[in-house]
Design an enzyme around this catalytic site. Structure first.
Site, PDB file in Angstrom:
ATOM      1  N   CYS A   1       0.854  -1.189   0.000  1.00 26.57           N
ATOM      2  CA  CYS A   1       0.000   0.000   0.000  1.00 26.57           C
ATOM      3  C   CYS A   1       0.890   1.240   0.000  1.00 26.57           C
ATOM      4  CB  CYS A   1      -0.913  -0.033   1.221  1.00 26.57           C
ATOM      5  SG  CYS A   1      -2.111   1.305   1.210  1.00 26.57           S
TER       6      CYS A   1
ATOM      7  N   THR B   1     -25.939   2.337  11.179  1.00 22.10           N
ATOM      8  CA  THR B   1     -27.007   2.133  10.192  1.00 22.10           C
ATOM      9  C   THR B   1     -27.788   3.414   9.980  1.00 22.10           C
ATOM     10  OG1 THR B   1     -28.963   0.870   9.581  1.00 22.10           O
ATOM     11  CG2 THR B   1     -28.663   1.295  11.932  1.00 22.10           C
ATOM     12  N   TYR B   2     -28.313   3.558   8.790  1.00 29.83           N
ATOM     13  CA  TYR B   2     -29.203   4.669   8.486  1.00 29.83           C
ATOM     14  C   TYR B   2     -30.578   4.119   8.118  1.00 29.83           C
ATOM     15  CZ  TYR B   2     -24.567   6.682   8.136  1.00 29.83           C
ATOM     16  OH  TYR B   2     -23.274   7.043   8.411  1.00 29.83           O
ATOM     17  N   ASN B   3     -30.725   2.801   8.325  1.00 28.42           N
ATOM     18  CA  ASN B   3     -31.969   2.106   7.968  1.00 28.42           C
ATOM     19  C   ASN B   3     -32.354   2.327   6.510  1.00 28.42           C
ATOM     20  OD1 ASN B   3     -32.478   0.990  10.591  1.00 28.42           O
ATOM     21  ND2 ASN B   3     -32.891   3.094  11.227  1.00 28.42           N
ATOM     22  N   THR B   4     -31.361   2.301   5.654  1.00 35.91           N
ATOM     23  CA  THR B   4     -31.649   2.464   4.229  1.00 35.91           C
ATOM     24  C   THR B   4     -31.031   1.307   3.448  1.00 35.91           C
ATOM     25  OG1 THR B   4     -29.630   3.726   3.933  1.00 35.91           O
ATOM     26  CG2 THR B   4     -31.643   4.984   4.286  1.00 35.91           C
TER      27      THR B   4
ATOM     28  N   THR C   1     -31.465  -3.258   8.614  1.00 32.52           N
ATOM     29  CA  THR C   1     -30.399  -3.923   7.844  1.00 32.52           C
ATOM     30  C   THR C   1     -29.470  -4.756   8.731  1.00 32.52           C
ATOM     31  OG1 THR C   1     -28.948  -2.004   8.064  1.00 32.52           O
ATOM     32  CG2 THR C   1     -30.355  -2.071   6.110  1.00 32.52           C
TER      33      THR C   1
ATOM     34  N   GLU D   1     -22.849   3.862   0.885  1.00 33.84           N
ATOM     35  CA  GLU D   1     -23.123   2.500   1.372  1.00 33.84           C
ATOM     36  C   GLU D   1     -21.970   1.559   1.055  1.00 33.84           C
ATOM     37  OE1 GLU D   1     -27.096   2.426  -0.531  1.00 33.84           O
ATOM     38  OE2 GLU D   1     -27.832   1.829   1.446  1.00 33.84           O
TER      39      GLU D   1
END
Ligand SMILES: CC(C)C[C@H](N)C(=O)O
Length: 545
Positions: free
Chosen positions: A187, A439-442, A451, A516
């Site tokens: 890297c 989480t953003y619940n999407t 999720t 995401e």
């Protein structure tokens, strides 16, 4: 004005005549400094790089590159402006100034989607200012992590503690260990970054010739670095004993914990760097150029190496070829949720499912893409570059099962670290929890989705690849939720991250947002770090008892 080569023009490449060069170089730095001072009251960030002695063309280039970086990345608007005007002034006296290469912090994500330092809310402003105050830069990794501010905050706090706060290892050793770890995955981004830091905290440049030129004590760490990066399940108490009981140059337990945390931090950060296509830092190698822009910005080689333009030419298929991928995945999650409440598999069956998944994960080959970006040679920093993940996965090496109830982060790892390196256990624990629970619940364009099942499957799949089993988890879920191409992606990111290409990044979960995908990459990074850490800490515990 005669600057470097008698032509009145600094070409950024250097002059051959040493005597004129030395005098001229001094003139240049004087000139730059006086121009900078004329701009008005000036902050330490601007003046500091200008004060370092300029003895060679390289020194001057380094100084200009730093100014360029500050003019783009400093969270303080006034500093950005001042750096910019110093650069313009320098250009006016006939010195060629650098310009950034590339399209922003990530090669995979359009720059306009990533947080820009000049357009952040008050909370992010504070995070960025703190990050900048800590290291004198705001790196591309942090900007990309900016999609997830809560995580970023915890990440930076931990990294700051590991690199700069009170701790058993000296500052330059910490950066050197970072270099060793990042170099295992070739890297070069992280290696370059920490080479800079290493030199800035007074590290001996000789060590940078390779591990063989570093002190014995660090050389001894090479073996642990190698095993942890590629086959952590092979770490035993014998490895620990060798380091702690060496007749000369032995490690203390506290130093070793510090080193282990740094190694695992940088192995997993290398995964994140590659998986998000992080660009070289503006002030580092490959981040800027002194050449004037070419007439056309369009470069055929960019097409050949898969770095950007292909999609634009062929049209982006993301939304057309797999229209119901997201809905299908959500449907599976729903079905699994319903089945969960109905039947419970026997313990035996659960164990079999784990073993099946583990064996299969060994056989999932990390992707080989002919478009892999060639990396700069960083192999001199470590021995035995051939010792990679590929070698044994081909042979189908057996990974023993590590039962999480016998040794888990929560019950064992955490307290061991906290005992030997106060506060770090706490910081890591917080970071793991934030990553795991984020989480953003999407799901792509859908809102209000739970999720947790999907995120858990990703986390547990990574631990499963490392042989770590949770006996209350049904590994059958993994097969339902993660399709083969996604597994290949995960395997590549975790085991041979240097092979990542833009095409791989683009082709998994096509309908999901960039934020995401970065979220997935955070899960991969943290799960990997915890897995490596568990093996190292278990070996240390075995040694101690
Ligand atoms: C990784 C993604 C599936 C995470 C999802 N967008 C969430 O907010 O939970």
């Amino acid at each position: 004005m005669d600057i470097s080569n008698g032509t009145g023009r600094w070409d950024g490449l250097g002059s051959r005549d040493t005597s004129t060069r030395e005098i001229a170089m001094e003139n240049v730095s004087q000139e730059v400094l006086s121009r900078a001072e004329k701009i008005g009251p000036i902050s330490e960030e601007v003046i500091q790089p200008l004060r370092s002695p300029v003895r060679s063309p390289d020194d001057l280039n380094w100084m200009l590159a730093r100014l360029l970086m500050l003019s783009r990345r400093c969270p303080h608007a006034d500093v950005r402006e001042k750096c910019l005007s110093v650069l313009q002034n320098v250009q006016d006296i006939g010195i060629r100034i650098p310009r950034p290469l590339g399209q922003g912090p990530s090669r995979f994500i359009p720059e306009k989607e990533i947080l820009q330092v000049n357009k952040v809310n008050a909370k992010m402003q504070v995070i960025f200012e703190d990050a900048f105050a800590a290291l004198g830069r705001l790196d591309n990794i942090s900007l990309v992590m900016g999609f997830h501010p809560q995580y970023l905050e915890s990440f930076l706090r931990t990294q700051h503690y590991l690199l700069q706060m009170d701790g058993p290892l000296s500052l330059h050793c910490r950066h050197y260990i970072g270099i060793m770890a990042a170099a295992r995955h070739q890297c070069s981004n992280l290696v370059n970054l920490h080479v800079n830091d290493f030199l800035q905290v007074g590290g001996d440049p000789k060590w940078l010739n390779g591990l063989k030129d570093a002190p014995q004590k660090l050389q001894h760490l090479g073996e642990l670095n190698k095993i942890l990066a590629h086959r952590p399940w092979l770490v035993t108490k014998a490895h620990i004993e060798q380091l702690l009981k060496a007749e000369e140059h032995s490690w203390s337990l506290a130093e070793l914990i510090h080193a282990v945390v740094l190694l695992t931090h940088y192995h997993s950060l290398a995964s994140f760097t590659f998986s998000c296509g992080i660009s070289p830092e503006i002030h580092c190698d490959g981040g800027h150029t002194f050449r004037p822009p070419s007439v056309s910005n369009y470069c055929a080689c960019d097409i050949a190496n898969g770095n950007g333009t292909l999609d634009e030419i062929q049209g982006n298929h993301a939304l057309t070829d797999t229209p119901c991928e997201v809905e299908a995945l959500m449907e599976k999650m729903k079905q699994l949720q319903e089945c969960r409440d109905e039947e419970e598999a026997s313990q035996e069956e659960m164990a079999t499912r784990f073993e099946r998944e583990k064996t299969e994960s060994m056989l999932v080959a990390a992707a080989e893409d002919e478009d892999s970006v060639p990396t700069r040679d960083v192999s001199r920093h470590f021995e035995d570059p051939s010792y990679g993940y590929k070698d044994f996965s081909r042979r189908g090496e057996h990974v023993p099962t590590f039962r999480a109830q016998d040794y888990s982060w929560e019950d064992h790892g955490y307290s061991l670290v906290n005992r030997l390196y106060p506060d770090v256990g706490q910081l890591l624990d917080e970071k793991f929890q934030i990553a795991y629970n984020l989480t953003y619940n999407t799901m792509a364009m859908h809102q209000d989705v739970d999720t947790s099942m999907l995120r858990r499957a990703i986390w547990n799949y990574i631990h499963c690849m490392f042989g770590i089993r949770y006996d209350d988890y049904d590994y059958g879920e993994i097969n339902q939720l993660l399709d083969r191409s996604f597994k290949v992606y995960i395997k590549t990111m975790v085991c041979s991250p240097e092979k990542t290409t833009k095409r791989m990044y683009d082709s998994f979960w096509r309908q999901f947002k960039h934020s995401e995908k970065v979220h997935v990459n955070l899960l991969l990074m943290e799960a990997r770090m915890q897995a490596e850490l568990l093996y190292a800490l278990r070996a240390i515990t075995h040694y101690m008892t």
